[in-house]
Design a protein around this motif. Structure first.
Motif, PDB file in Angstrom:
ATOM      1  N   GLN A   1     -12.018  76.369  67.283  1.00 56.30           N
ATOM      2  CA  GLN A   1     -12.776  76.751  66.003  1.00 56.30           C
ATOM      3  C   GLN A   1     -12.946  75.679  65.138  1.00 56.30           C
ATOM      4  N   SER A   2     -11.574  74.999  64.891  1.00 59.52           N
ATOM      5  CA  SER A   2     -11.681  73.599  63.936  1.00 59.52           C
ATOM      6  C   SER A   2     -12.237  72.620  64.502  1.00 59.52           C
TER       7      SER A   2
ATOM      8  N   GLN B   1     -19.329  69.681  62.742  1.00 54.54           N
ATOM      9  CA  GLN B   1     -20.381  70.256  61.714  1.00 54.54           C
ATOM     10  C   GLN B   1     -20.025  69.466  60.550  1.00 54.54           C
TER      11      GLN B   1
ATOM     12  N   LEU C   1     -19.950  75.798  54.488  1.00 54.40           N
ATOM     13  CA  LEU C   1     -18.717  75.825  54.031  1.00 54.40           C
ATOM     14  C   LEU C   1     -18.234  77.221  53.748  1.00 54.40           C
TER      15      LEU C   1
ATOM     16  N   TYR D   1     -10.867  74.827  51.370  1.00 49.92           N
ATOM     17  CA  TYR D   1     -12.310  75.059  51.400  1.00 49.92           C
ATOM     18  C   TYR D   1     -12.523  75.869  49.942  1.00 49.92           C
TER      19      TYR D   1
ATOM     20  N   TYR E   1     -15.827  73.100  63.570  1.00 53.17           N
ATOM     21  CA  TYR E   1     -15.839  72.605  62.245  1.00 53.17           C
ATOM     22  C   TYR E   1     -15.981  71.367  61.913  1.00 53.17           C
TER      23      TYR E   1
ATOM     24  N   LEU F   1     -12.345  81.125  58.620  1.00 61.72           N
ATOM     25  CA  LEU F   1     -10.784  81.050  58.310  1.00 61.72           C
ATOM     26  C   LEU F   1      -9.940  82.353  57.800  1.00 61.72           C
TER      27      LEU F   1
ATOM     28  N   THR G   1     -19.434  79.664  55.506  1.00 63.98           N
ATOM     29  CA  THR G   1     -19.146  80.339  56.756  1.00 63.98           C
ATOM     30  C   THR G   1     -18.038  79.824  57.566  1.00 63.98           C
ATOM     31  N   HIS G   2     -17.595  78.503  57.342  1.00 69.31           N
ATOM     32  CA  HIS G   2     -16.304  78.052  57.837  1.00 69.31           C
ATOM     33  C   HIS G   2     -15.282  78.797  56.938  1.00 69.31           C
TER      34      HIS G   2
ATOM     35  N   ASN H   1      -8.733  70.362  58.899  1.00 67.83           N
ATOM     36  CA  ASN H   1      -9.032  70.972  60.215  1.00 67.83           C
ATOM     37  C   ASN H   1      -8.152  70.175  61.431  1.00 67.83           C
TER      38      ASN H   1
END
Length: 158
Positions: free
Chosen positions: A50-51, A57, A133, A113, A54, A140, A135-136, A21
């Motif tokens: 967004q990153s 989180q 993960l 991921y 992430y 992406l 969701t990420h 990220n």
């Protein structure tokens, strides 16, 4: 693998995702610098943000595991960004090329991921981290598809 080793393996995998990220943020910052298109700058800023979300989180979960989050980047990311810097000094990048570079970065992030989720040595016992993960990764994939569509909308400069 003992419990402590298992937790350390999870922390290491999550730190690798933080590094990816961080690479993604750096890539989008370079893309922002490389274009004069205000709408693309907004898209790139959104994906960098967004990153950042992430990373926050992932940091939280690493703290729950008792680990220390990283703030670095991947070695391959450093090489890739250095190459982008060298390449940009020799050529004027058009939006199509910038978006192609961004798409490449999204492919790398998605792959990282996928690797973490598919790692057979990692037994993600906490469904919350698996959901996080996934969701990420979905985010992406959406970003990748949007960048690809934007790239396709810009005629490549010959």
């Amino acid at each position: 693998m003992g419990t402590l080793q298992h937790i350390q393996h999870q922390i290491s995998a999550l730190n690798d995702l933080i590094k990816i990220n961080n690479d993604r943020i750096t890539g989008y910052q370079k893309a922002i610098e490389g274009t004069d298109d205000a709408s693309l700058k907004g898209v790139f800023e959104g994906y960098a943000d967004q990153s950042k979300g992430y990373i926050n989180q992932l940091n939280d979960y690493i703290h729950l595991l008792g680990g220390q989050p990283t703030d670095g980047t991947t070695l391959s990311g450093k090489f890739y960004h250095a190459w982008m810097d060298v390449k940009s000094t020799f050529t004027k990048k058009d939006n199509h090329s910038i978006l192609s570079d961004c798409e490449y970065g999204e492919d790398i992030a998605k792959s990282a991921y996928r690797k973490a989720l598919d790692d057979k040595e990692l037994i993600w016992e906490d469904e919350q981290v698996v959901a996080l993960l996934n969701t990420h990764m979905n985010g992406l994939k959406i970003a990748h598809d949007a960048i690809k569509a934007l790239r396709d909308s810009f005629k490549q400069v010959a």
